[in-house]
Structure formats: C-alpha cells, structure tokens
Write a protein that holds these residues in place. Structure first.
Motif, mmCIF file in Angstrom:
data_model
loop_
_atom_site.group_PDB
_atom_site.id
_atom_site.type_symbol
_atom_site.label_atom_id
_atom_site.label_comp_id
_atom_site.label_asym_id
_atom_site.label_seq_id
_atom_site.Cartn_x
_atom_site.Cartn_y
_atom_site.Cartn_z
ATOM 1 N N ARG A 120 -4.251 -11.109 13.421
ATOM 2 C CA ARG A 120 -5.080 -9.935 13.156
ATOM 3 C C ARG A 120 -4.161 -8.772 12.805
ATOM 4 N NH1 ARG A 120 -6.710 -6.060 17.082
ATOM 5 N NH2 ARG A 120 -5.952 -7.455 18.711
ATOM 6 N N VAL A 121 -4.422 -8.132 11.658
ATOM 7 C CA VAL A 121 -3.618 -6.984 11.237
ATOM 8 C C VAL A 121 -4.530 -5.781 11.068
ATOM 9 C CG1 VAL A 121 -2.121 -6.013 9.442
ATOM 10 C CG2 VAL A 121 -1.903 -8.430 10.086
ATOM 11 N N THR A 122 -4.148 -4.686 11.710
ATOM 12 C CA THR A 122 -4.851 -3.412 11.589
ATOM 13 C C THR A 122 -3.843 -2.395 11.093
ATOM 14 O OG1 THR A 122 -6.264 -3.979 13.467
ATOM 15 C CG2 THR A 122 -6.197 -1.653 12.813
ATOM 16 N N THR A 123 -4.217 -1.622 10.077
ATOM 17 C CA THR A 123 -3.310 -0.596 9.554
ATOM 18 C C THR A 123 -4.027 0.735 9.476
ATOM 19 O OG1 THR A 123 -1.747 -0.045 7.775
ATOM 20 C CG2 THR A 123 -3.794 -1.119 7.105
ATOM 21 N N ILE A 124 -3.286 1.809 9.704
ATOM 22 C CA ILE A 124 -3.860 3.155 9.729
ATOM 23 C C ILE A 124 -3.143 4.024 8.707
ATOM 24 C CG2 ILE A 124 -4.310 5.201 11.141
ATOM 25 C CD1 ILE A 124 -4.157 3.393 13.610
ATOM 26 N N GLU A 125 -3.914 4.811 7.968
ATOM 27 C CA GLU A 125 -3.370 5.756 6.989
ATOM 28 C C GLU A 125 -4.074 7.100 7.163
ATOM 29 O OE1 GLU A 125 -1.548 7.907 4.544
ATOM 30 O OE2 GLU A 125 -0.834 5.829 4.650
ATOM 31 N N ALA A 126 -3.283 8.170 7.247
ATOM 32 C CA ALA A 126 -3.851 9.501 7.459
ATOM 33 C C ALA A 126 -4.549 10.042 6.211
ATOM 34 C CB ALA A 126 -2.754 10.470 7.894
ATOM 35 N N ASP A 127 -4.040 9.716 5.037
ATOM 36 C CA ASP A 127 -4.583 10.248 3.788
ATOM 37 C C ASP A 127 -5.758 9.374 3.330
ATOM 38 O OD1 ASP A 127 -5.054 10.705 0.981
ATOM 39 O OD2 ASP A 127 -3.085 11.654 0.855
ATOM 40 N N PRO A 128 -6.962 9.941 3.250
ATOM 41 C CA PRO A 128 -8.135 9.135 2.870
ATOM 42 C C PRO A 128 -8.007 8.484 1.498
ATOM 43 C CG PRO A 128 -8.826 11.283 3.703
ATOM 44 C CD PRO A 128 -7.327 11.324 3.562
ATOM 45 N N ARG A 129 -7.344 9.157 0.549
ATOM 46 C CA ARG A 129 -7.190 8.551 -0.783
ATOM 47 C C ARG A 129 -6.304 7.319 -0.715
ATOM 48 N NH1 ARG A 129 -4.996 13.681 -3.775
ATOM 49 N NH2 ARG A 129 -3.963 13.702 -1.767
ATOM 50 N N LEU A 130 -5.237 7.401 0.081
ATOM 51 C CA LEU A 130 -4.355 6.249 0.225
ATOM 52 C C LEU A 130 -5.014 5.129 1.024
ATOM 53 C CD1 LEU A 130 -0.843 7.863 0.818
ATOM 54 C CD2 LEU A 130 -1.677 6.724 -1.235
ATOM 55 N N SER A 131 -5.787 5.484 2.048
ATOM 56 C CA SER A 131 -6.448 4.417 2.812
ATOM 57 C C SER A 131 -7.471 3.695 1.943
ATOM 58 C CB SER A 131 -7.084 4.946 4.101
ATOM 59 O OG SER A 131 -8.083 5.893 3.835
ATOM 60 N N ASP A 132 -8.138 4.423 1.035
ATOM 61 C CA ASP A 132 -9.057 3.775 0.079
ATOM 62 C C ASP A 132 -8.285 2.830 -0.838
ATOM 63 O OD1 ASP A 132 -11.265 5.023 1.120
ATOM 64 O OD2 ASP A 132 -11.389 6.566 -0.437
ATOM 65 N N LEU A 133 -7.120 3.285 -1.328
ATOM 66 C CA LEU A 133 -6.281 2.444 -2.182
ATOM 67 C C LEU A 133 -5.827 1.197 -1.424
ATOM 68 C CD1 LEU A 133 -4.582 1.930 -4.772
ATOM 69 C CD2 LEU A 133 -2.782 3.342 -3.726
ATOM 70 N N ALA A 134 -5.374 1.373 -0.190
ATOM 71 C CA ALA A 134 -4.931 0.242 0.626
ATOM 72 C C ALA A 134 -6.070 -0.740 0.840
ATOM 73 C CB ALA A 134 -4.390 0.742 1.964
ATOM 74 N N ARG A 135 -7.255 -0.217 1.121
ATOM 75 C CA ARG A 135 -8.421 -1.080 1.345
ATOM 76 C C ARG A 135 -8.724 -1.919 0.110
ATOM 77 N NH1 ARG A 135 -11.126 2.863 3.161
ATOM 78 N NH2 ARG A 135 -10.470 2.675 5.313
ATOM 79 N N ARG A 136 -8.695 -1.288 -1.052
ATOM 80 C CA ARG A 136 -8.953 -2.019 -2.303
ATOM 81 C C ARG A 136 -7.858 -3.057 -2.556
ATOM 82 N NH1 ARG A 136 -9.865 3.243 -4.186
ATOM 83 N NH2 ARG A 136 -7.955 3.176 -5.426
ATOM 84 N N ASN A 137 -6.607 -2.675 -2.330
ATOM 85 C CA ASN A 137 -5.492 -3.576 -2.602
ATOM 86 C C ASN A 137 -5.495 -4.811 -1.706
ATOM 87 O OD1 ASN A 137 -4.460 -2.058 -4.693
ATOM 88 N ND2 ASN A 137 -2.934 -1.018 -3.454
ATOM 89 N N VAL A 138 -5.701 -4.614 -0.398
ATOM 90 C CA VAL A 138 -5.678 -5.773 0.498
ATOM 91 C C VAL A 138 -6.876 -6.679 0.229
ATOM 92 C CG1 VAL A 138 -4.297 -4.640 2.279
ATOM 93 C CG2 VAL A 138 -6.788 -4.599 2.453
ATOM 94 N N SER A 139 -7.992 -6.085 -0.153
ATOM 95 C CA SER A 139 -9.169 -6.881 -0.496
ATOM 96 C C SER A 139 -8.905 -7.717 -1.747
ATOM 97 C CB SER A 139 -10.383 -5.969 -0.703
ATOM 98 O OG SER A 139 -11.498 -6.722 -1.112
ATOM 99 N N ALA A 140 -8.325 -7.076 -2.778
ATOM 100 C CA ALA A 140 -8.016 -7.791 -4.025
ATOM 101 C C ALA A 140 -7.006 -8.904 -3.787
ATOM 102 C CB ALA A 140 -7.485 -6.810 -5.071
ATOM 103 N N ALA A 141 -6.113 -8.721 -2.821
ATOM 104 C CA ALA A 141 -5.099 -9.729 -2.512
ATOM 105 C C ALA A 141 -5.636 -10.835 -1.610
ATOM 106 C CB ALA A 141 -3.891 -9.071 -1.845
ATOM 107 N N GLY A 142 -6.860 -10.650 -1.115
ATOM 108 C CA GLY A 142 -7.435 -11.645 -0.215
ATOM 109 C C GLY A 142 -6.822 -11.621 1.173
ATOM 110 N N ALA A 143 -6.204 -10.504 1.547
ATOM 111 C CA ALA A 143 -5.555 -10.387 2.855
ATOM 112 C C ALA A 143 -6.566 -9.949 3.906
ATOM 113 C CB ALA A 143 -4.402 -9.383 2.786
#
Length: 198
Positions: A120-143
C-alpha cells in the motif's frame, strides 16, 4: 547509471521499475530551465528536443517542474538520488509506505512497483495542482497509489501506520507525526538539511 555503477545492488527491483515507469511519462508538458539569469519555460510541443534533454539529463540532473518566487519549488529528482533513496528505504513486498512530497507521482509509482499488489502506497502533496498531476500520472501508469492533498509534516494519520516513510523534501527536524505513523522496526528516509539523505 550502469556505466557509473549507480544501480543499487541491494535493491535489484529498482532498475526494472525505473524502466517500466520512465521519467517522460511523469513529466508535465511545461518544464523550467535555467537561462543563466532566470528560469524559463520549455514546452514539450514547441521544443520537444529541449524538453526531452531536460527530462533525460545525466544521472545527477533533476528536472525542474515548478518555480516559485524565482526558485525551484518542485522537480523530478535525479535518477541517481531516486535509486539511492529507494535502496535506503529497503522496501519489501506487502509493505505499507507513506511518501511526503508527491510532485509528479513517479516516486510513489516506483514504490508501488516495489511493494507489489499486496502493498500500500500513500503519497501527500501540498500543492493541489501537483497532487492532481500526480493522481493522473499514477492512474495512467496503473499504479496502486493513494494521492492526498495536504501538509506532509502531519503525515496521513487516517491511513494507518506504515512500514516505511520517505520524504522527497529536506527537513532539519523529523516531524514527530512521521515517527508516530511508522510501525515499530520501520524506517524513515529523508533528505537531511543540506547533508544528503539519512
């Protein structure tokens, strides 16, 4: 990385994970490059060669993705440091991991690769724009990664305790919340001031 002996022998999963999750898949379309006087934007569509050079510099070159008040505030960390920190984390299949500083989501996706489907991996990002980018990226990678927006110094108390905690940003003092949220016998890896990571 190979010619310089930078792949960690103690964590043989790191190299295939980085191959499976390449930097360009997590880099935003607009990067930042130092012009000699200030940071300038480099667009993937307008200058694809320059963009690719920034994404795939040397093993010790980070890729700046955000500048705040004239200073880099977020980046894709250089490959050598990412590999070394993942090695220092000593991940095992099934581990629960907390990352502080998601940025583009690549480190979290790499850790998800390391802990496998039972982890189980949980990651936190303070910047909402970056957390949105991270969310899209990990989803696209199937992670399988949970991306939260918030203050990394508080950790993620609602998400249980973790075998491993890793910060991607430097601290001079380890927040007590990280210690509280680490299981006994766990491990915390973080850049320590300007001295490298511990």
């Amino acid at each position: 990385m190979a010619s310089r002996g930078l792949w960690p022998a103690g964590s043989p999963w790191v190299r295939p994970a980085m191959r499976a999750l390449p930097r360009h898949a997590f880099a935003p379309d607009r990067l930042c490059a130092w012009s000699g006087h200030a940071y300038a934007s480099v667009d993937r569509t307008a200058t694809p060669g320059r963009w690719a050079d920034l994404v795939y510099g040397g093993p010790y070159d980070s890729t700046v993705i955000q500048v705040t008040d004239g200073f880099p505030s977020s980046s894709l960390s250089c490959e050598a440091v990412v590999a070394d920190m993942l090695d220092s984390l000593m991940l095992e299949p099934g581990h629960a991991v907390l990352e502080l500083g998601a940025a583009t989501g690549r480190n979290a996706a790499l850790m998800a690769h390391g802990v496998g489907p039972d982890g189980r991996v949980t990651t936190i990002e303070a910047d909402p724009r970056l957390s949105d980018l991270a969310r899209r990226n990990v989803s696209a990678a199937g992670a399988r990664v949970t991306v939260l927006t918030g203050d990394g110094t508080r950790g993620a108390p609602a998400h249980g305790r973790f075998h491993r905690v890793m910060a991607t940003y430097a601290v001079d003092l380890v927040p007590w919340a990280w210690v509280e949220q680490t299981r006994p016998g766990g491990r915390i890896v973080a850049p320590w001031g300007r001295l490298g990571h511990v």
